[in-house]
Structures are given as C-alpha cells and as structure tokens.
Enzyme design. Sequence first.
Site, PDB file in Angstrom:
ATOM      1  N   HIS A  36       0.870  -1.184   0.000  1.00 53.94           N
ATOM      2  CA  HIS A  36       0.000   0.000   0.000  1.00 53.94           C
ATOM      3  C   HIS A  36       0.907   1.234   0.000  1.00 53.94           C
ATOM      4  O   HIS A  36       2.149   1.112  -0.017  1.00 53.94           O
ATOM      5  CB  HIS A  36      -0.945  -0.033   1.202  1.00 53.94           C
ATOM      6  CG  HIS A  36      -0.250  -0.289   2.512  1.00 53.94           C
ATOM      7  ND1 HIS A  36       0.652   0.591   3.068  1.00 53.94           N
ATOM      8  CD2 HIS A  36      -0.310  -1.350   3.364  1.00 53.94           C
ATOM      9  CE1 HIS A  36       1.100   0.106   4.205  1.00 53.94           C
ATOM     10  NE2 HIS A  36       0.551  -1.072   4.408  1.00 53.94           N
ATOM     11  N   HIS A  39       3.970   1.301   2.317  1.00 55.00           N
ATOM     12  CA  HIS A  39       5.164   0.613   1.797  1.00 55.00           C
ATOM     13  C   HIS A  39       5.840   1.453   0.712  1.00 55.00           C
ATOM     14  O   HIS A  39       7.071   1.557   0.652  1.00 55.00           O
ATOM     15  CB  HIS A  39       4.772  -0.731   1.162  1.00 55.00           C
ATOM     16  CG  HIS A  39       4.223  -1.742   2.103  1.00 55.00           C
ATOM     17  ND1 HIS A  39       2.951  -2.225   1.999  1.00 55.00           N
ATOM     18  CD2 HIS A  39       4.789  -2.383   3.163  1.00 55.00           C
ATOM     19  CE1 HIS A  39       2.733  -3.133   2.941  1.00 55.00           C
ATOM     20  NE2 HIS A  39       3.827  -3.238   3.667  1.00 55.00           N
ATOM     21  N   SER A 188      -1.598  -3.699   5.576  1.00 58.83           N
ATOM     22  CA  SER A 188      -2.049  -4.746   4.637  1.00 58.83           C
ATOM     23  C   SER A 188      -3.323  -5.410   5.150  1.00 58.83           C
ATOM     24  O   SER A 188      -4.203  -5.772   4.369  1.00 58.83           O
ATOM     25  CB  SER A 188      -0.952  -5.788   4.450  1.00 58.83           C
ATOM     26  OG  SER A 188       0.216  -5.145   3.984  1.00 58.83           O
TER      27      SER A 188
END
Length: 286
Positions: A36, A39, A188
Amino acid sequence: MTAPILRNLGDLRDLTRPFIRAGETIGVVPTMGALHDGHLSLVAAAKARCDRVIVTIFVNPKQFNNPDDLKNYPRTEVEDARKLARFDVDALWVPEAERMYPPHFATTVSVAGLTDVMEGAHRPGHFDGVATVVTKLFTQTAATDAFFGEKDYQQLLVVRRMTRDLDLPVTVHGCPTIRDIDGLALASRNLLLSDRARTRAPALFTEMERIAEGLRQGGDLETLATRGRARLETAGFTWVDYLDLRGQENLARLDTPDRPARLFAAARLAGVRLIDNIAVNDQVAL
Ligand code: PAF
C-alpha cells in the site's frame, strides 16, 4: 520498468556482487507484500537515499502465532510488482518459505526486554520470528540501509536494538506512518476489513488523538483511556488489547507524558486486529 523477481539466493547474490564491489549503498525495504502507499513511501525513501534498492516480499510464517492469520494474510504478488514498476527498483526478493527455513533450520534471533510488552505479550514468538527473518533478509540482500514504518513502532525499535547488538552493518531508518484521508493507518490487514468495518475503523485513530490531546492538557490517563475504550466498543470494536502510554525510546510504561512518549493501541474490529501509535509529545520542555 518492471524489476526482476528473484526467488533463489544464488540469483540475488549474483545481482548484489557488483553493487558491493562498486561500494554502492543497498537500501532494503522488507515487506510481507499486499503493498500500500505506506510501503511505497518506504520505497521512495530508499530510492532517495541509496544507490540500489531491493524490496523483499515474504509472508514470514515464523512471526504468525495464529495459523488462521497466516492463512488469511493477503497475498497480491502480481499487483505488488505492478505498483513497484514506477520506482525502478533493482529487484524484488521473493524467497520461498521452504528455502528460507529448510528442514533442520535451528536458529532464532531473540531480543529481550523491548519484546516483553504490547505485541510481544499478545503475540508470543512474534518478535523472534521478525528478528530472525530480518537478520536473514539483511544478510541475504547485503543491505547497508533498511527502511521500516513507524506504524509498527515496537518492531522498529526491536530491529534497531538487534542491528546494534549484532553489529550488523545496516543503518535502520524509521519512516512516518501513512494514513488514509479519514485517519486510518495504512496496513495490509485493512484489506481484510468488510466495507462496514472499514467505515468504523478510523475510530481507533480518532480516540487515540482524543486521548493524546487530553494528556497534553494535563488529563488523567486512566480516565481518558477508560472513556476511549468505551467509545471504541460503541463504535463496534470487540476487544481492546492495549491502550498504553509508553516512553518513545524504551517503551517503559508511563502515566504522564513527562518525557518523549507515544500512545499505542491494538484493538479488534470484526475479527481483524488493528494496531496504531501516535506521538503524544516528542519534545519535552525541561
Ligand atoms: O512489517 C512487516 O511487514 C514484517 O514484520 C517484516 C518486517 C517484513 C518482517 O517479516
């Protein structure tokens, strides 16, 4: 450009050998995939600082204490590779679990102290799994720099401690938590939230902000936390594992933010465990 996806250590070593020989810095972004924007902000930080960047994707079985959590963890490799294409990273390191932990694998890296509380207390063995895999990822990739999100603040401190204690030649960079527009910290596991739960999830951040502000105004932690828990339950959270004020450097429990402190929370919503943390004060006037 799509980066090569490497799955065996020989290929990874062939890639990094010339980087090492040329004295280049190698920035590593360890992930478990389901990437996402949080990251991607780590990847951007690595690209800005390092000559070479490797993103690792490995859903590490050793850090899951609940088999259902491991089974349900989102796996989106093709989509992850697509998201990384614009960053022009040097490789995605996607090792197989059987090669990471072959039969007779017998070594555990364990960090004492920092891991006794919060996630360590609620998820036995979790940080041993994290420390063991991160040590392997650092050595496999020949990392000189590594990038971790403050969203998992306890993990960041554990990795820093371990890196120092083991004299690993890696600089560990902590990067700010990225939030959705409604305040929910990107994670996540958010993908596992139903639409209904997703609309309720930002209540966690809202309550944490309310408590932090109350503390800044001199309010009493216990009173603020009791009210916060009650409001989270009203919002649909079924369980609050912890809502703790702790020292920013050593995670010692605090009653008042009389030194640099963060508020930490873990709570369950519709079967999904969410964690978050925010700074209450990172500078204290003496
Ligand atoms: O934060 C994560 O995604 C994981 O704990 C990490 C650091 C990649 C180790 O498996």
